[in-house]
Scaffold this motif. Sequence first.
Motif, PDB file in Angstrom:
ATOM      1  N   PRO A 245       1.138  -1.329  -0.038  1.00 41.37           N
ATOM      2  CA  PRO A 245       0.023  -0.169   0.119  1.00 41.37           C
ATOM      3  C   PRO A 245       0.899   1.128   0.036  1.00 41.37           C
ATOM      4  O   PRO A 245       1.743   1.285   0.820  1.00 41.37           O
ATOM      5  CB  PRO A 245      -0.854  -0.178   1.191  1.00 41.37           C
ATOM      6  CG  PRO A 245      -1.064  -1.633   1.591  1.00 41.37           C
ATOM      7  CD  PRO A 245       0.364  -2.174   1.039  1.00 41.37           C
ATOM      8  N   GLY A 246       0.431   2.401  -1.065  1.00 41.76           N
ATOM      9  CA  GLY A 246       1.146   3.589  -0.904  1.00 41.76           C
ATOM     10  C   GLY A 246       2.208   3.603  -1.923  1.00 41.76           C
ATOM     11  O   GLY A 246       2.797   4.643  -2.391  1.00 41.76           O
ATOM     12  N   VAL A 247       2.591   2.468  -2.740  1.00 37.85           N
ATOM     13  CA  VAL A 247       3.665   2.526  -3.575  1.00 37.85           C
ATOM     14  C   VAL A 247       2.961   2.454  -4.991  1.00 37.85           C
ATOM     15  O   VAL A 247       2.115   1.949  -5.320  1.00 37.85           O
ATOM     16  CB  VAL A 247       4.277   1.019  -3.779  1.00 37.85           C
ATOM     17  CG1 VAL A 247       5.397   0.889  -4.851  1.00 37.85           C
ATOM     18  CG2 VAL A 247       5.176   0.840  -2.187  1.00 37.85           C
ATOM     19  N   SER A 248       3.698   3.133  -5.868  1.00 37.82           N
ATOM     20  CA  SER A 248       3.006   3.866  -7.327  1.00 37.82           C
ATOM     21  C   SER A 248       3.496   2.658  -8.056  1.00 37.82           C
ATOM     22  O   SER A 248       4.537   1.974  -7.801  1.00 37.82           O
ATOM     23  CB  SER A 248       3.573   5.108  -7.569  1.00 37.82           C
ATOM     24  OG  SER A 248       5.044   5.212  -7.998  1.00 37.82           O
ATOM     25  N   THR A 249       2.735   2.570  -9.178  1.00 35.37           N
ATOM     26  CA  THR A 249       3.284   1.571 -10.278  1.00 35.37           C
ATOM     27  C   THR A 249       4.352   2.206 -11.164  1.00 35.37           C
ATOM     28  O   THR A 249       5.080   1.016 -11.662  1.00 35.37           O
ATOM     29  CB  THR A 249       2.157   1.353 -11.379  1.00 35.37           C
ATOM     30  OG1 THR A 249       1.570   2.402 -11.804  1.00 35.37           O
ATOM     31  CG2 THR A 249       0.841   0.742 -10.541  1.00 35.37           C
TER      32      THR A 249
END
Length: 266
Positions: free
Chosen positions: A41-45
Motif C-alpha cells: 500500500p502506498g507504492v506507485s506503479t
Amino acid sequence: MGFRRRSKRIPAKTPGELDAMAAAGNVVGQALAAVRDAAAPGVSTLELDRIAEEVIRGAGAVPTFKGYEGFPASICSSINEVIVHGIPSADDVVVPGDLISIDCGATLDGWVGDSAISIAIGEVDPDVEKLNKATEWVLYEGLQAMVPGNRLTDVSHALEVATRAAEERFDVPLFIVDGYGGHGIGRTMHEDPYLANEGKPGRGPEIQEGSVLAIEPMLALGTEDSAVLEDEWTVVTTDFSYAAHWEHTVAATAEGPRILTRRSGK
C-alpha cells in the motif's frame, strides 16, 4: 492447391538456445520477484516499473517492453478491472484490496523471456483471492500440455478444461477473456502462432521438441468482454469486474514442459 499442410510445426529451438532463453527468463523472474516484494500500500506503479528496470539492466539485459510498438515502460501494471497492458504511472498508487497484475519481459543476448504474475495487496475480497489463485493454478495445469507431439490447440483446450475445473475447485465463477492469449516467443517477444486460452483440441501446428510458447491465461470475475481505453494500450473488463493474469514462457522437451521463466517463490 487449397489444402492445409497438417505437417506444419511450431519452430524449434536447440538445447543451447533454450538455455539462452532460460537465462533471459531468469532475469524476468528476478524482476518479478523484486516487484512482488515491493508491492505494498502506498507504492506507485511507476516505482514498481523503476524497480523492474533496475533489476533487468543490472543483470545486463534490456527491458523488452520499453519502446515496444511505442509502449513507454518496462512492465505492464494492470490494477483490478485492468486485464493487461496497463501503463505505470506516479498517479496509480496501490491500496489494500487491489489486485495488480505485472507483466514483464527481458532481452538477454538476443533472446526474450516473458512472464506475468498477479499480486493481492493486503486483504482482498474473498472472490478476488480465489480468482487470483485459480488463474495461477490454470496456468500450471494448462502448461502440462506443452509436450512434443501435441498440437497448438491441445494447450488451449487444456487451459479451458482447467478453467472449468478451477471454478469448482476454488468455488468462483471464471470468465476467459475473449481475444487475448499467448504466443510464440524467441528472438522477438511476439512470434507465431497465437495461442488462444480456450478451444477444441487437436488443431493447429504441431508442438515439437524445442518449441516455445508464452502461455498466459487471463480470467475475470464477471465477463469475457473487454475494451481498450483511449491510451490505446489499457485493456479493461467492460463490467469493471476484477481480472487476473499469470504467464510463463514454456518449452516442450522430451522430459516434459520446461518453464524458462522460473522465479523464487510463487
